[in-house]
Design an enzyme around this catalytic site. Structure first.
Site, mmCIF file in Angstrom:
data_model
loop_
_atom_site.group_PDB
_atom_site.id
_atom_site.type_symbol
_atom_site.label_atom_id
_atom_site.label_comp_id
_atom_site.label_asym_id
_atom_site.label_seq_id
_atom_site.Cartn_x
_atom_site.Cartn_y
_atom_site.Cartn_z
ATOM 1 N N CYS A 1 0.688 -1.271 0.046
ATOM 2 C CA CYS A 1 -0.015 0.013 -0.055
ATOM 3 C C CYS A 1 0.911 1.266 -0.160
ATOM 4 O O CYS A 1 0.597 2.292 -0.663
ATOM 5 C CB CYS A 1 -0.913 -0.020 1.196
ATOM 6 S SG CYS A 1 -0.079 -0.088 2.928
ATOM 7 N N GLU B 1 -4.544 3.506 -8.224
ATOM 8 C CA GLU B 1 -3.561 2.443 -7.568
ATOM 9 C C GLU B 1 -3.610 1.134 -8.391
ATOM 10 O O GLU B 1 -4.700 0.604 -8.770
ATOM 11 C CB GLU B 1 -4.249 2.171 -5.988
ATOM 12 C CG GLU B 1 -3.189 1.186 -5.481
ATOM 13 C CD GLU B 1 -3.848 0.779 -4.111
ATOM 14 O OE1 GLU B 1 -4.991 0.536 -3.972
ATOM 15 O OE2 GLU B 1 -2.891 0.796 -3.161
HETATM 16 P P1 NAD Z 1 -10.188 -5.242 -0.754
HETATM 17 O O1 NAD Z 1 -10.801 -4.090 -0.477
HETATM 18 O O2 NAD Z 1 -10.916 -6.101 -1.960
HETATM 19 O O3 NAD Z 1 -10.462 -6.533 0.543
HETATM 20 C C1 NAD Z 1 -10.034 -6.544 1.657
HETATM 21 C C2 NAD Z 1 -10.832 -7.205 2.768
HETATM 22 O O4 NAD Z 1 -12.191 -6.600 2.573
HETATM 23 C C3 NAD Z 1 -10.832 -8.722 2.380
HETATM 24 O O5 NAD Z 1 -10.867 -9.371 3.577
HETATM 25 C C4 NAD Z 1 -12.261 -8.874 1.574
HETATM 26 O O6 NAD Z 1 -12.759 -10.115 1.797
HETATM 27 C C5 NAD Z 1 -13.054 -7.800 2.510
HETATM 28 N N1 NAD Z 1 -14.382 -7.466 1.825
HETATM 29 C C6 NAD Z 1 -14.611 -7.173 0.586
HETATM 30 N N2 NAD Z 1 -15.993 -6.620 0.437
HETATM 31 C C7 NAD Z 1 -16.159 -6.710 1.633
HETATM 32 C C8 NAD Z 1 -17.654 -5.942 2.096
HETATM 33 N N3 NAD Z 1 -18.622 -5.670 1.419
HETATM 34 N N4 NAD Z 1 -17.811 -5.857 3.584
HETATM 35 C C9 NAD Z 1 -16.719 -6.167 4.387
HETATM 36 N N5 NAD Z 1 -15.770 -6.845 3.997
HETATM 37 C C10 NAD Z 1 -15.496 -7.081 2.608
HETATM 38 O O7 NAD Z 1 -8.766 -5.180 -0.637
HETATM 39 P P2 NAD Z 1 -7.451 -6.114 -1.317
HETATM 40 O O8 NAD Z 1 -7.564 -6.282 -2.784
HETATM 41 O O9 NAD Z 1 -7.674 -7.388 -0.259
HETATM 42 O O10 NAD Z 1 -6.218 -5.301 -0.447
HETATM 43 C C11 NAD Z 1 -5.718 -4.387 -1.335
HETATM 44 C C12 NAD Z 1 -5.816 -3.065 -1.030
HETATM 45 O O11 NAD Z 1 -5.390 -2.890 0.210
HETATM 46 C C13 NAD Z 1 -4.951 -1.995 -1.731
HETATM 47 O O12 NAD Z 1 -5.959 -0.810 -2.138
HETATM 48 C C14 NAD Z 1 -4.082 -1.550 -0.958
HETATM 49 O O13 NAD Z 1 -3.604 -0.300 -0.953
HETATM 50 C C15 NAD Z 1 -4.823 -1.881 0.366
HETATM 51 N N6 NAD Z 1 -3.923 -1.790 1.605
HETATM 52 C C16 NAD Z 1 -3.898 -0.846 2.504
HETATM 53 C C17 NAD Z 1 -2.899 -0.893 3.483
HETATM 54 C C18 NAD Z 1 -2.919 0.491 4.760
HETATM 55 O O14 NAD Z 1 -2.334 -0.142 5.471
HETATM 56 N N7 NAD Z 1 -3.211 1.349 4.035
HETATM 57 C C19 NAD Z 1 -2.286 -1.794 3.796
HETATM 58 C C20 NAD Z 1 -2.239 -2.920 2.901
HETATM 59 C C21 NAD Z 1 -3.328 -2.962 1.795
#
Ligand code: NAD
Length: 487
Positions: A288, A383
């Site tokens: 991220c 991103e």
């Molecule tokens: P995502 O948003 O697709 O999923 C993250 C989590 O949310 C998963 O566990 C998923 O199952 C869950 N989820 C999906 N839909 C949901 C809903 N409607 N209700 C509740 N939970 C739900 O993200 P990803 O693809 O897994 O991760 C990548 C993203 O995470 C990138 O945008 C990255 O930048 C971000 N990220 C941020 C940080 C930070 O600290 N700022 C750290 C790591 C990753």
């Protein structure tokens, strides 16, 4: 479906962990390894029923855990850290098989940090204090009261690191937890449940439910008994979670995406700047905080690019279990599609691939550097979350700051300069939760961590974590013999 699978010799339970016991679901989802696409196993696929059961287990376990003395909570967190350290090798190999990140960094960096997450928040809990103060003879006493069940939802790019970054302070604060790991990398959360149980954490204090966010998420985030939601993931998911949490006004902590800049000034140590730039390919760009927009002062752009090409050519892309590999695969065929879509659209719009610009074999994407990109183009504004960097130039400090701040994100920024005054001027103007000067990824749990703008809401780390996970209370006590009417 079998209750357990064996991954690289390690047995992993595929069921949920609710109220201190393993619970199966009627349905499953398939977990595959990004390394070669092989199926690791079928995982219990939770929905509203499992969400309800887990929140009820967390709610029932809350009063006793909240009343557990701080020292005992801290002791149990250290016991979990001991368990993580004991099983460090197993956690590292399972995580690598599940999410494709380098085994060597899981061994040496990530898993030791997982243990540290528990130790840090255990120790911080014991120090957490605010000096009493007086108001007209009355004593103000500030306390951090446990808030209740917390729902913690985490992504796949650093599964156990990011999960424990939330689990540890939530538990330390005296809260109970329902953790939902990402469906593309659920395995180490299950191992954490085993480790916590072995450490003696009471039943229901930590619950782990698995499943697709779209199926189980809403039931967790809209539940009226949930007192905090901490989410790390993408902006679109954050919007859905915030809408769902709105029904109960459940406080949210959101750690979201980024499009962070690396500013390279002509007075910088160029070799250092190049090292910082190439480092952004770490974890196949699925970080991220990654500084994916490289902004270089015009006068040194040609030399910077020459040295970048030289350095990038030394990177080895390959099996993340191999010590010699620098870049592993991307998490999922769908993620690969997404990455390539961004790159091909950028090229079609006039970008020039100085490095890469195409897929590799299997689930690997060639490390890519794109030049001739417009500031308002998709590739600069959105991103990608893959090994894709853009290169732009700037004429002076003002333009550098303007370009750096010109996205909807504000997670991090990195500045390479040899001039301390310039560093002070520039960092003061950057919109970002974390700014690094002549370094990258130096992180301390003492520091507030989070994003500005659409990179997040709130900060976690040190006391900031306790501020979020607790109900802060101020108790005002009158002096002995004080009379409300007459003072
Ligand atoms: P995502 O948003 O697709 O999923 C993250 C989590 O949310 C998963 O566990 C998923 O199952 C869950 N989820 C999906 N839909 C949901 C809903 N409607 N209700 C509740 N939970 C739900 O993200 P990803 O693809 O897994 O991760 C990548 C993203 O995470 C990138 O945008 C990255 O930048 C971000 N990220 C941020 C940080 C930070 O600290 N700022 C750290 C790591 C990753």
């Amino acid at each position: 479906m079998p209750d357990k699978i064996v991954v690289a010799g390690v047995s992993v339970d595929t069921r949920h962990w609710i109220g201190g016991r393993r619970v199966a679901s009627g349905d499953t989802f398939t977990d595959a390894s990004p390394i070669d696409g092989s199926v690791l196993g079928e995982i219990a696929r939770g929905g509203p029923a499992e969400a309800q059961a887990a929140v009820v287990a967390a709610r029932d376990a809350f009063p006793a855990w909240a009343a557990t003395p701080r020292a005992e909570r801290a002791r149990l967190l250290h016991a979990i850290a001991d368990g993580v350290e004991k099983r460090l090798e197993e956690l590292a190999i399972v995580e690598t098989n599940d999410n494709g990140a380098l085994l060597r960094s899981h061994r040496r960096g990530v898993m030791p940090r997982v243990a540290h997450n528990f130790r840090f928040f255990a120790d911080w809990l014991l120090k957490l204090d605010h000096e009493d103060f007086e108001t007209r003879g009355h004593t103000n006493h500030v306390s951090w009261d446990p808030a209740g069940p917390c729902v913690l939802i985490t992504p796949w790019n650093a599964p156990l690191m990011l999960a424990t970054w939330k689990v540890a302070p939530a538990l330390a604060a005296g809260n109970t937890v329902v953790l939902k790991p990402a469906e593309w990398s659920p395995l180490t959360a299950s191992l954490l449940a085993d480790i916590a149980a072995e450490a003696g954490l009471p039943a229901g204090v930590l619950n782990v439910v698995q499943g697709y966010g779209a199926e189980i998420g809403d039931a967790l985030t809209s539940h009226p008994d949930v007192r905090r939601i901490s989410f790390t993931g993408s902006v679109p998911t954050a919007r859905r979670i915030a809408a769902s949490a709105a029904a109960n006004l459940t406080p949210l902590s959101l750690e979201l995406g980024g499009k962070s800049p690396l500013l390279v000034f002509a007075d910088a140590d160029l070799d250092l700047a190049v090292d910082l730039a190439v480092e952004q390919y770490d974890n196949a760009g699925q970080v991220c905080l990654a500084a994916t927009r490289i902004l270089v002062e015009e006068t040194v752009a040609a030399e910077f690019t020459r040295r970048f090409l030289e350095k990038a050519a030394t990177l080895t892309q390959g099996d993340p279990r191999d010590e010699a590999s620098d870049i592993g695969p991307n998490i999922h065929p769908r993620q690969l599609e997404k990455i390539d879509g961004f790159v091909q659209r950028a090229i079609a719009a006039g970008a020039r691939a100085i490095v890469g610009g195409h897929r590799g074999d299997g689930q690997y994407y060639a490390p890519t550097l794109l030049a001739d990109v417009a500031q308002d183009s998709e590739i600069v504004q959105e991103e990608v979350f893959g090994p894709v960097l853009t290169l732009q130039t700037f004429a002076d400090e003002d333009e550098a700051v303007r370009l750096a701040n010109d996205t909807r994100f504000g997670l991090a920024a990195t500045v390479a300069t040899g001039d301390t005054r310039r560093a002070e001027r520039v960092t003061a103007q950057l919109v970002a939760g974390t700014v690094w000067v002549n370094c990258f990824f130096v992180r301390d749990l003492l520091a507030p961590f989070g994003g500005s703008r659409q990179s997040g809401v709130g900060r976690e780390g040190g006391t900031w974590s306790f501020d979020f996970y607790c109900d802060l209370k101020n108790t005002v006590t009158a002096p002995k013999g004080w009379n409300q009417d007459h003072g």
